[in-house]
Design a protein around this motif. Sequence first.
Motif, PDB file in Angstrom:
ATOM      1  N   THR A  19     -35.630  -7.525 134.672  1.00  0.00           N
ATOM      2  CA  THR A  19     -34.990  -7.354 133.274  1.00  0.00           C
ATOM      3  C   THR A  19     -34.700  -6.033 133.081  1.00  0.00           C
ATOM      4  N   LEU A  20     -35.455  -5.055 133.527  1.00  0.00           N
ATOM      5  CA  LEU A  20     -35.005  -3.549 133.222  1.00  0.00           C
ATOM      6  C   LEU A  20     -33.778  -3.061 134.057  1.00  0.00           C
ATOM      7  N   GLY A  21     -33.518  -3.706 135.200  1.00  0.00           N
ATOM      8  CA  GLY A  21     -32.279  -3.177 135.830  1.00  0.00           C
ATOM      9  C   GLY A  21     -31.112  -3.833 135.013  1.00  0.00           C
ATOM     10  N   GLU A  22     -31.305  -4.995 134.525  1.00  0.00           N
ATOM     11  CA  GLU A  22     -30.336  -5.700 133.651  1.00  0.00           C
ATOM     12  C   GLU A  22     -30.053  -5.035 132.307  1.00  0.00           C
ATOM     13  N   LEU A  23     -31.207  -4.438 131.645  1.00  0.00           N
ATOM     14  CA  LEU A  23     -30.979  -3.682 130.675  1.00  0.00           C
ATOM     15  C   LEU A  23     -30.180  -2.229 130.912  1.00  0.00           C
ATOM     16  N   ILE A  24     -30.654  -1.499 131.795  1.00  0.00           N
ATOM     17  CA  ILE A  24     -29.948  -0.453 132.335  1.00  0.00           C
ATOM     18  C   ILE A  24     -28.565  -0.704 132.723  1.00  0.00           C
ATOM     19  N   SER A  25     -28.114  -1.637 133.265  1.00  0.00           N
ATOM     20  CA  SER A  25     -26.666  -2.295 133.635  1.00  0.00           C
ATOM     21  C   SER A  25     -25.759  -2.312 132.408  1.00  0.00           C
ATOM     22  N   LEU A  26     -26.542  -2.895 131.179  1.00  0.00           N
ATOM     23  CA  LEU A  26     -25.687  -3.334 130.177  1.00  0.00           C
ATOM     24  C   LEU A  26     -25.618  -1.962 129.292  1.00  0.00           C
ATOM     25  N   LEU A  27     -26.744  -1.242 129.530  1.00  0.00           N
ATOM     26  CA  LEU A  27     -26.436   0.091 128.715  1.00  0.00           C
ATOM     27  C   LEU A  27     -25.350   0.981 129.334  1.00  0.00           C
ATOM     28  N   PHE A  28     -25.475   0.966 130.526  1.00  0.00           N
ATOM     29  CA  PHE A  28     -24.077   1.654 131.127  1.00  0.00           C
ATOM     30  C   PHE A  28     -22.847   0.934 130.865  1.00  0.00           C
ATOM     31  N   MET A  29     -22.827  -0.319 130.857  1.00  0.00           N
ATOM     32  CA  MET A  29     -21.615  -1.103 130.372  1.00  0.00           C
ATOM     33  C   MET A  29     -21.070  -0.843 129.109  1.00  0.00           C
ATOM     34  N   ALA A  30     -22.239  -0.823 128.171  1.00  0.00           N
ATOM     35  CA  ALA A  30     -22.131  -0.540 126.646  1.00  0.00           C
ATOM     36  C   ALA A  30     -21.617   1.156 126.564  1.00  0.00           C
ATOM     37  N   VAL A  31     -22.147   1.901 127.072  1.00  0.00           N
ATOM     38  CA  VAL A  31     -21.618   3.172 126.902  1.00  0.00           C
ATOM     39  C   VAL A  31     -20.103   3.276 127.497  1.00  0.00           C
ATOM     40  N   ALA A  32     -19.834   2.864 128.609  1.00  0.00           N
ATOM     41  CA  ALA A  32     -18.451   2.796 129.264  1.00  0.00           C
ATOM     42  C   ALA A  32     -17.509   2.231 128.213  1.00  0.00           C
ATOM     43  N   LEU A  33     -17.690   1.030 127.574  1.00  0.00           N
ATOM     44  CA  LEU A  33     -16.961   0.189 126.765  1.00  0.00           C
ATOM     45  C   LEU A  33     -16.790   1.219 125.415  1.00  0.00           C
ATOM     46  N   GLY A  34     -17.901   1.952 125.023  1.00  0.00           N
ATOM     47  CA  GLY A  34     -17.815   2.802 123.799  1.00  0.00           C
ATOM     48  C   GLY A  34     -17.112   3.986 124.074  1.00  0.00           C
ATOM     49  N   MET A  35     -17.017   4.506 125.298  1.00  0.00           N
ATOM     50  CA  MET A  35     -16.194   5.624 125.432  1.00  0.00           C
ATOM     51  C   MET A  35     -14.654   5.696 124.974  1.00  0.00           C
ATOM     52  N   ASP A  36     -14.181   4.676 125.077  1.00  0.00           N
ATOM     53  CA  ASP A  36     -13.015   4.488 124.378  1.00  0.00           C
ATOM     54  C   ASP A  36     -12.704   4.486 123.062  1.00  0.00           C
ATOM     55  N   ALA A  37     -14.041   4.149 122.353  1.00  0.00           N
ATOM     56  CA  ALA A  37     -13.900   4.235 120.964  1.00  0.00           C
ATOM     57  C   ALA A  37     -14.209   5.551 120.787  1.00  0.00           C
ATOM     58  N   PHE A  38     -14.800   6.176 121.299  1.00  0.00           N
ATOM     59  CA  PHE A  38     -15.130   7.772 121.189  1.00  0.00           C
ATOM     60  C   PHE A  38     -14.017   8.403 121.331  1.00  0.00           C
ATOM     61  N   SER A  39     -13.358   8.250 122.346  1.00  0.00           N
ATOM     62  CA  SER A  39     -11.844   9.207 122.714  1.00  0.00           C
ATOM     63  C   SER A  39     -10.844   8.769 121.438  1.00  0.00           C
TER      64      SER A  39
END
Length: 184
Positions: free
Chosen positions: A5-25
Amino acid sequence: MSTHTLGELISLLFMAVALGMDAFSVSLGVGMQQIRLKRILIIGIIIGIFHMIMPFLGIIVGQAISNRIGDLTTMAGGLLLVGIGTQMLLSAFNHEQRKVMQIAGFGLFIFGLSVSIDSFSVGLSLGLSGVKTALALLMFGATSTVLTWAGMLLGRKVHGLLGIYSEILGGSILCGFGLHIIFG
């Protein structure tokens, strides 16, 4: 909490940041237009909502059709960003018309869609992985909202330093990011 579960949360967080970086840019470029704080708040929330809707639609569609549609949505998002960036660049050189695309009403819808459309293809793959959908969507929405706010606030500060050249920089960022989505 289990290791899985912790691994899944960390993976989702990294995916969320990666998706959000285009919004940031993209928000960095748009924030250079001297947008009011209230508008920044609304834009961030709308982009966060779109970053929840688009993967959800991707999950639904992904279960019904093949992964080829992901390439089409990525191309469409890139073209929309290039169009918005081009409009900003042209308006920076047009001294008669100082108003760039309004990030309100339908323009806000188009902006939110163009920034979050790449998350549709992520939703296609999430539908096949068995990830906790509600958790993933909430993380995507919250992360992209915060990164949008950060980008717009930083863009506002840069605008104060660069003046009129900030519109050229902002349009260039949008065009560059759109071209990167299309060709990168």
